[in-house]
Design a protein around this motif. Sequence first.
Motif, PDB file in Angstrom:
ATOM      1  N   ARG A 187       0.857  -1.188   0.000  1.00  0.00           N
ATOM      2  CA  ARG A 187       0.000   0.000   0.000  1.00  0.00           C
ATOM      3  C   ARG A 187       0.897   1.244   0.000  1.00  0.00           C
ATOM      4  NH1 ARG A 187      -5.352  -0.010   0.933  1.00  0.00           N
ATOM      5  NH2 ARG A 187      -5.051   2.055  -0.005  1.00  0.00           N
ATOM      6  N   LEU A 190      -0.675   4.669   0.725  1.00  0.00           N
ATOM      7  CA  LEU A 190      -0.871   5.011   2.127  1.00  0.00           C
ATOM      8  C   LEU A 190       0.462   5.311   2.817  1.00  0.00           C
ATOM      9  CD1 LEU A 190      -3.671   2.537   3.307  1.00  0.00           C
ATOM     10  CD2 LEU A 190      -3.833   5.007   2.969  1.00  0.00           C
ATOM     11  N   HIS A 193       1.256   8.781   1.953  1.00  0.00           N
ATOM     12  CA  HIS A 193       0.336   9.684   2.653  1.00  0.00           C
ATOM     13  C   HIS A 193       0.784   9.876   4.103  1.00  0.00           C
ATOM     14  CE1 HIS A 193      -3.371  11.817   3.441  1.00  0.00           C
ATOM     15  NE2 HIS A 193      -3.625  11.014   4.473  1.00  0.00           N
ATOM     16  N   LYS A 252      -7.800  11.360   3.093  1.00  0.00           N
ATOM     17  CA  LYS A 252      -7.394  10.158   2.357  1.00  0.00           C
ATOM     18  C   LYS A 252      -8.366   9.015   2.583  1.00  0.00           C
ATOM     19  CE  LYS A 252      -4.455   7.561   0.025  1.00  0.00           C
ATOM     20  NZ  LYS A 252      -4.166   7.782  -1.418  1.00  0.00           N
ATOM     21  N   PHE A 253      -9.054   9.042   3.712  1.00  0.00           N
ATOM     22  CA  PHE A 253      -9.910   7.927   4.102  1.00  0.00           C
ATOM     23  C   PHE A 253     -11.400   8.247   4.020  1.00  0.00           C
ATOM     24  CE2 PHE A 253      -5.926   7.955   6.489  1.00  0.00           C
ATOM     25  CZ  PHE A 253      -5.372   6.735   6.092  1.00  0.00           C
TER      26      PHE A 253
END
Length: 409
Positions: A187, A190, A193, A252-253
């Motif tokens: 990922r 992520l 991020h 982001k989520f």
Amino acid sequence: MISINDPELEQLQNDANSQHSTFTKLTKHALFDLPFRSFFLCAVLASIVSLGLWSAYLNGNLTALNGELSATVWHIHEMLFAFAATVAVGFILTAAQTWTGRASIKGLPVIALLVLWIAVRICLLVNTNTSVSLAVVLQSIWWLSVITIYGKLVLSAKNRRNYLFIPLLTTLMLLNIGVLLFDLNDRTDLALHFARAAVLMFCLMMGIMGGRVIPFFTTAATRTSKIITPWFLTPMLLVTSIAGISVFFIGKFISLPFTPATLMIASGVLHIIRLGFWRSRVTINVPLLWSLHLSYFCLGLGLILLGLSYLLPALQFSDALHLLTIGAMALMIFAMMSRVSLGHTGRALQTHKAVPFSFALLISAAFARAFLPLLQQHQIAWHLSAILWILAGLIFLVIYSPILAKPRS
């Protein structure tokens, strides 16, 4: 049954005593007197090596960086956590002694933290699933040790003013582990991020520390009256900064109806307004001051550009981010390391004539990396900024290694 006669036993005892004496001398070496000495040197060396390897990778000469950990994540992880976080921890653990009036770690505990730190660097360079997993464990132990040591110092002294670094360091630890774990589990988005959120956390810490020390250093060195800024600037900066980080991270989520652009621009403008009260003009002949003022200006400008990157397609987020990571973070770090390395070793705050040149190299690296891509000069931006940083780092090592390796003057 094996018997040992007296001469043999005496020789074994002498050898054991010699080894013990050597180890004792090592733990009492000036380099391990307080965390800032070895942490500063190791962090700068790590940044030089990391950027050298990164440039080689960008030239296609080092494909080995693309192992279990992606090359981009390895690069940002090492610059953020092997360099910036290591310097920050070295400074905070050293400053805590002044803040609390209690002795910070020295000798064996410092060596133990360094061994953990070096082991993490090796594991990430090996870059296999097993080695990166081990790096996660070792990095977690390193962070938990640092937070425990710092927490014990400030809590036992009831130094409430500096309690805030406990949650800040804990947040950096979680972001650090998140970067490694997410990329380890494919990922990378992520991982990047979390790394960018860590940059914003560093900006928050720089705003807090800069607001405390830069005005004080300025008035002390220039012998001018106390600097007074409007009372509302600091709380407004805290609110906009924390809100901007929160919106950036959560966005982001969760799909939000807005971006952090306005909050980032507002934070940047407030930083520059705040700087306007700090009499930057009187620092022009004091490298240890103008470098801090310039880095704080880059903090404000970088946040403004970061916000504008959401609104202007030509301005890339990653390019604007490098004005923060090099112009604000690196310049402030090198300036503080230069100052602390002199002050905490009992030397006058008079810099070597090459030190201002190293600051100029860093600010040139920042503007090259942030703005040359706007002219479609991406390769030049990457390699030029790396070369300039490496030169600045080498200057620091040449000048300050002898100072940091010697006892307090």
